[in-house]
Scaffold this motif. Structure first.
Motif, PDB file in Angstrom:
ATOM      1  N   ASN A  67      -7.017  38.888  67.445  1.00  0.00           N
ATOM      2  CA  ASN A  67      -7.575  37.548  67.233  1.00  0.00           C
ATOM      3  C   ASN A  67      -6.589  36.703  66.426  1.00  0.00           C
ATOM      4  N   TYR A  68      -6.405  35.474  66.841  1.00  0.00           N
ATOM      5  CA  TYR A  68      -5.565  34.526  66.104  1.00  0.00           C
ATOM      6  C   TYR A  68      -6.505  33.557  65.383  1.00  0.00           C
ATOM      7  N   VAL A  69      -6.935  33.964  64.201  1.00  0.00           N
ATOM      8  CA  VAL A  69      -7.963  33.223  63.471  1.00  0.00           C
ATOM      9  C   VAL A  69      -7.317  32.406  62.353  1.00  0.00           C
ATOM     10  N   LEU A  70      -7.707  31.144  62.258  1.00  0.00           N
ATOM     11  CA  LEU A  70      -7.147  30.227  61.271  1.00  0.00           C
ATOM     12  C   LEU A  70      -8.161  29.922  60.171  1.00  0.00           C
ATOM     13  N   ASN A  71      -7.660  29.727  58.974  1.00  0.00           N
ATOM     14  CA  ASN A  71      -8.506  29.497  57.795  1.00  0.00           C
ATOM     15  C   ASN A  71      -8.721  27.998  57.567  1.00  0.00           C
ATOM     16  N   LYS A  72      -9.150  27.294  58.581  1.00  0.00           N
ATOM     17  CA  LYS A  72      -9.175  25.831  58.547  1.00  0.00           C
ATOM     18  C   LYS A  72     -10.042  25.291  57.408  1.00  0.00           C
ATOM     19  N   ARG A  73     -11.252  25.788  57.247  1.00  0.00           N
ATOM     20  CA  ARG A  73     -12.137  25.224  56.210  1.00  0.00           C
ATOM     21  C   ARG A  73     -11.624  25.570  54.805  1.00  0.00           C
ATOM     22  N   ILE A  74     -11.070  26.776  54.644  1.00  0.00           N
ATOM     23  CA  ILE A  74     -10.501  27.142  53.341  1.00  0.00           C
ATOM     24  C   ILE A  74      -9.401  26.155  52.966  1.00  0.00           C
ATOM     25  N   THR A  75      -8.536  25.870  53.932  1.00  0.00           N
ATOM     26  CA  THR A  75      -7.394  24.983  53.688  1.00  0.00           C
ATOM     27  C   THR A  75      -7.818  23.531  53.513  1.00  0.00           C
ATOM     28  N   ASP A  76      -8.713  23.055  54.372  1.00  0.00           N
ATOM     29  CA  ASP A  76      -9.046  21.625  54.415  1.00  0.00           C
ATOM     30  C   ASP A  76     -10.100  21.207  53.390  1.00  0.00           C
ATOM     31  N   GLU A  77     -10.994  22.141  53.017  1.00  0.00           N
ATOM     32  CA  GLU A  77     -12.181  21.718  52.266  1.00  0.00           C
ATOM     33  C   GLU A  77     -12.318  22.355  50.890  1.00  0.00           C
ATOM     34  N   THR A  78     -11.438  23.288  50.534  1.00  0.00           N
ATOM     35  CA  THR A  78     -11.585  23.964  49.243  1.00  0.00           C
ATOM     36  C   THR A  78     -10.294  23.860  48.435  1.00  0.00           C
ATOM     37  N   THR A  79     -10.382  24.224  47.176  1.00  0.00           N
ATOM     38  CA  THR A  79      -9.204  24.246  46.293  1.00  0.00           C
ATOM     39  C   THR A  79      -8.603  25.641  46.195  1.00  0.00           C
ATOM     40  N   PHE A  80      -9.056  26.566  47.054  1.00  0.00           N
ATOM     41  CA  PHE A  80      -8.582  27.951  46.971  1.00  0.00           C
ATOM     42  C   PHE A  80      -7.083  28.020  47.251  1.00  0.00           C
ATOM     43  N   ARG A  81      -6.395  28.810  46.441  1.00  0.00           N
ATOM     44  CA  ARG A  81      -4.961  29.023  46.623  1.00  0.00           C
ATOM     45  C   ARG A  81      -4.679  30.518  46.742  1.00  0.00           C
ATOM     46  N   TYR A  82      -3.916  30.882  47.740  1.00  0.00           N
ATOM     47  CA  TYR A  82      -3.600  32.282  48.002  1.00  0.00           C
ATOM     48  C   TYR A  82      -2.518  32.795  47.070  1.00  0.00           C
ATOM     49  N   LYS A  83      -2.680  34.019  46.603  1.00  0.00           N
ATOM     50  CA  LYS A  83      -1.588  34.720  45.922  1.00  0.00           C
ATOM     51  C   LYS A  83      -0.661  35.358  46.942  1.00  0.00           C
ATOM     52  N   TYR A  84      -1.235  35.729  48.083  1.00  0.00           N
ATOM     53  CA  TYR A  84      -0.483  36.487  49.092  1.00  0.00           C
ATOM     54  C   TYR A  84      -0.647  35.838  50.460  1.00  0.00           C
ATOM     55  N   ALA A  85      -0.011  34.682  50.621  1.00  0.00           N
ATOM     56  CA  ALA A  85      -0.013  34.024  51.923  1.00  0.00           C
ATOM     57  C   ALA A  85       1.054  34.621  52.837  1.00  0.00           C
ATOM     58  N   ASP A  86       2.040  35.290  52.233  1.00  0.00           N
ATOM     59  CA  ASP A  86       3.156  35.885  52.976  1.00  0.00           C
ATOM     60  C   ASP A  86       2.898  37.374  53.184  1.00  0.00           C
ATOM     61  N   LEU A  87       3.044  37.835  54.421  1.00  0.00           N
ATOM     62  CA  LEU A  87       2.723  39.222  54.762  1.00  0.00           C
ATOM     63  C   LEU A  87       3.616  40.209  54.015  1.00  0.00           C
ATOM     64  N   THR A  88       4.908  39.954  53.951  1.00  0.00           N
ATOM     65  CA  THR A  88       5.811  40.885  53.282  1.00  0.00           C
ATOM     66  C   THR A  88       5.458  41.017  51.804  1.00  0.00           C
ATOM     67  N   ASN A  89       5.145  39.898  51.155  1.00  0.00           N
ATOM     68  CA  ASN A  89       4.738  39.958  49.746  1.00  0.00           C
ATOM     69  C   ASN A  89       3.458  40.769  49.571  1.00  0.00           C
ATOM     70  N   ALA A  90       2.511  40.575  50.492  1.00  0.00           N
ATOM     71  CA  ALA A  90       1.250  41.306  50.428  1.00  0.00           C
ATOM     72  C   ALA A  90       1.498  42.808  50.578  1.00  0.00           C
ATOM     73  N   LEU A  91       2.320  43.177  51.550  1.00  0.00           N
ATOM     74  CA  LEU A  91       2.607  44.590  51.787  1.00  0.00           C
ATOM     75  C   LEU A  91       3.400  45.203  50.638  1.00  0.00           C
ATOM     76  N   SER A  92       4.332  44.449  50.082  1.00  0.00           N
ATOM     77  CA  SER A  92       5.122  44.950  48.956  1.00  0.00           C
ATOM     78  C   SER A  92       4.223  45.249  47.766  1.00  0.00           C
ATOM     79  N   ASP A  93       3.245  44.379  47.536  1.00  0.00           N
ATOM     80  CA  ASP A  93       2.313  44.604  46.417  1.00  0.00           C
ATOM     81  C   ASP A  93       1.493  45.860  46.635  1.00  0.00           C
ATOM     82  N   LEU A  94       1.103  46.124  47.866  1.00  0.00           N
ATOM     83  CA  LEU A  94       0.189  47.235  48.147  1.00  0.00           C
ATOM     84  C   LEU A  94       0.899  48.567  48.362  1.00  0.00           C
ATOM     85  N   LEU A  95       2.098  48.529  48.935  1.00  0.00           N
ATOM     86  CA  LEU A  95       2.745  49.773  49.365  1.00  0.00           C
ATOM     87  C   LEU A  95       3.812  50.284  48.408  1.00  0.00           C
ATOM     88  N   THR A  96       4.213  49.468  47.432  1.00  0.00           N
ATOM     89  CA  THR A  96       5.305  49.917  46.540  1.00  0.00           C
ATOM     90  C   THR A  96       4.847  49.910  45.083  1.00  0.00           C
TER      91      THR A  96
END
Length: 303
Positions: free
Chosen positions: A274-303
């Motif tokens: 599925n190619y699912v987009l976070n449209k309402r999160i981006t357009d309607e909220t002030t939420f900010r991701y710590k891990y928007a980048d896949l490599t950063n997310a994986l580095s945090d979890l796997l190392t």
């Protein structure tokens, strides 16, 4: 703050990460459990979904409810009995909470319910999907539609209701990532099927922070796609895992028919995408991701 959050499914992988985060924000925690348990600094109330029983004190003492309970989608092969359990564990539990809210005096201000991107169907290829996109018709889509309909019964009571349609939550505490990483660690990692199916992922920390913001920000209402901004293909995810772990990728793709032979109908959760987009999160909220980048997310979890 001294407000109490009642959590169902609180001992699952999301709940275990979410509870410390809520505590940091000053919330008291209570859990609904099928068994009598003693958990430090947590009040545990009993419920029995099949018998339609819930301790009324759980409802009466709660200011907010986070509803995570539900049988694991990919834990077992999809026999008819397992399919029924996947559905009823979600719908009956939600309906039981709604009935308890309707019958008991309470002060519940918000209900944050789990949902899933399976709403759109098990395999929607590379078609971009947002919260208003049409739902699918396969088993997963039928389950999620019924699940969300049961959550509407809480909203009908005048309680602010948020539904987080969650993608693939990346965590080393269960879920897909340990299963994907293990063969890569052993030098046997390979894309599955075509490898081009999209995986709409989210780091467990971002998902739990999303639950917290949905709880505390009263502007959140209705359905949100709880996914990171950039879906990845199965091949790019597998290569990213290999890169983070400094392992080679030398094997050919695992054919889809092998996965179907191994898992039966459940295979759609692996070979579908599925190619699912976070449209309402981006357009309607002030939420900010710590891990928007896949490599950063994986580095945090796997190392």
């Amino acid at each position: 703050m001294n407000e109490t959050v009642l959590i169902t499914g609180g001992t699952g992988s999301i709940g275990r990460h979410l509870i410390p985060l809520l505590r940091q924000q000053g919330f008291q925690i209570s859990l609904l459990s099928r068994e009598r348990k003693s958990i430090p600094d947590v009040t545990v109330y009993q419920w029995d979904i099949k018998k339609g029983h819930i301790d009324p004190k759980a409802i009466q003492t709660a200011d907010h409810i986070i509803h995570l309970a539900g049988a694991g989608i990919a834990d077992e092969r999809w026999t008819d009995a397992r399919k029924d359990e996947i559905l009823t564990s979600r719908t009956q539990s939600t309906e039981l909470i709604a009935q308890a809210l309707a019958k008991n005096p309470h002060k519940v201000k918000s209900f944050i319910g789990a949902s899933a991107i399976g709403y759109y169907g098990g395999d929607t290829a590379d078609r971009p999907l947002i919260e208003t996109s049409q739902g699918g018709s396969d088993f997963l889509a039928q389950v999620v539609r019924a699940w969300e309909r049961s959550e509407d019964s809480v909203a009908a009571l005048g309680i602010r209701t948020v539904k987080l349609r969650t993608g693939v939550a990346l965590t080393m505490d269960g879920g897909a990532l340990p299963k994907l990483a293990q063969p890569v660690r052993l030098g046997a990692g390979a894309p599955i099927g075509s490898g081009q199916q999209y995986i709409s992922w989210i780091h467990i920390d971002d998902l739990c922070r999303m639950y917290c913001q949905a709880l505390t920000d009263e502007s959140w209402q209705g359905v949100y796609n709880a996914v990171a901004p950039n879906p990845a293909t199965n091949e790019s995810l597998t290569k990213a895992i290999a890169s983070v772990l400094h392992r080679p990728m030398i094997l050919p793709n695992i054919p889809a028919f092998v996965i179907k032979m191994m898992f039966g109908e459940l295979a759609i959760t692996v070979i579908g995408g599925n190619y699912v987009l976070n449209k309402r999160i981006t357009d309607e909220t002030t939420f900010r991701y710590k891990y928007a980048d896949l490599t950063n997310a994986l580095s945090d979890l796997l190392t």
